[in-house]
Enzyme design. Sequence first.
Site, PDB file in Angstrom:
ATOM      1  CB  SER A   1      -0.883   0.001   1.257  1.00  0.00           C
ATOM      2  OG  SER A   1      -1.521   1.251   1.441  1.00  0.00           O
TER       3      SER A   1
ATOM      4  CE1 TYR B   1      -4.794  -1.659   5.329  1.00  0.00           C
ATOM      5  CE2 TYR B   1      -3.547   0.328   4.814  1.00  0.00           C
ATOM      6  CZ  TYR B   1      -4.224  -0.798   4.402  1.00  0.00           C
ATOM      7  OH  TYR B   1      -4.340  -1.077   3.057  1.00  0.00           O
TER       8      TYR B   1
END
Length: 260
Positions: A151, A164
């Site tokens: 990501s 996260y």
Amino acid sequence: MTHTTPPVNPFSLVGQRALVTGSSGGIGFALARALGQAGAALVLNGRDGDKLRSAQQQLLDEGLNVSTAPFDVTDSMAVQTGVATIERSLGPIGILVNNAGMQIRNPLHQFSDDDWHRLMRTNLDSVFYVSKAVVAGMIGRGRGKIINICSVQSELGRPGIAPYTASKGAIKMLTKGMAIDWGPLGINVNGLGPGYFKTELTAKLVDDAAFTAWLVGRTPSRRWGEVEELGGAAVFLASDAARFVNGHILYVDGGVTATL
């Protein structure tokens, strides 16, 4: 007359079988579709059998070769059984895309221990479990492609998503470690790092006018991404065109990681 053999398409995935975790919708489904369109036989994975069957039917209707393998990627024994079943009933897995993941938003000081562990099991432990189960066969065959979905949060932080970000940073470094250990055995391990894409999981952010205005202004390409735009990068990393690419993270983010 001299006859020349046409060049082989290095991006073709014909003859390969690709397992994509978390592929009943969103980015995982888009990645699976792209690999299937490049010729790979697909194995869709998820925990919801109904959603998997619906996704399978959609791709079958498009003329792709698709099977399903419902198992929980956060359960090591379930992973081992699931991978063994695929290889016994369908054949060897030549491509693995570790896509399964989740997001929990909360300021770090309000984050519960249970949520921390649930997020880490889903985003990080699953990559270790599935890769370890699949790579055994790849090592025996002397070749294989593993793509871990990273990501932009593998590089950059945002308020309220520290766990996260930690998980995606860990996946980036796990990808490099896998490449170091498994590269000498014929395995290519790379990461694909999406930026901000329109999916079911980001629908609230897309609909948030203030956030969208901030994101569009922050992104050199000046828009949200469409999940189909991840397909080419996945096909490249899964193909012979990337046979000397190892331990690399390819960001598909409209330029977000390039700018302050």
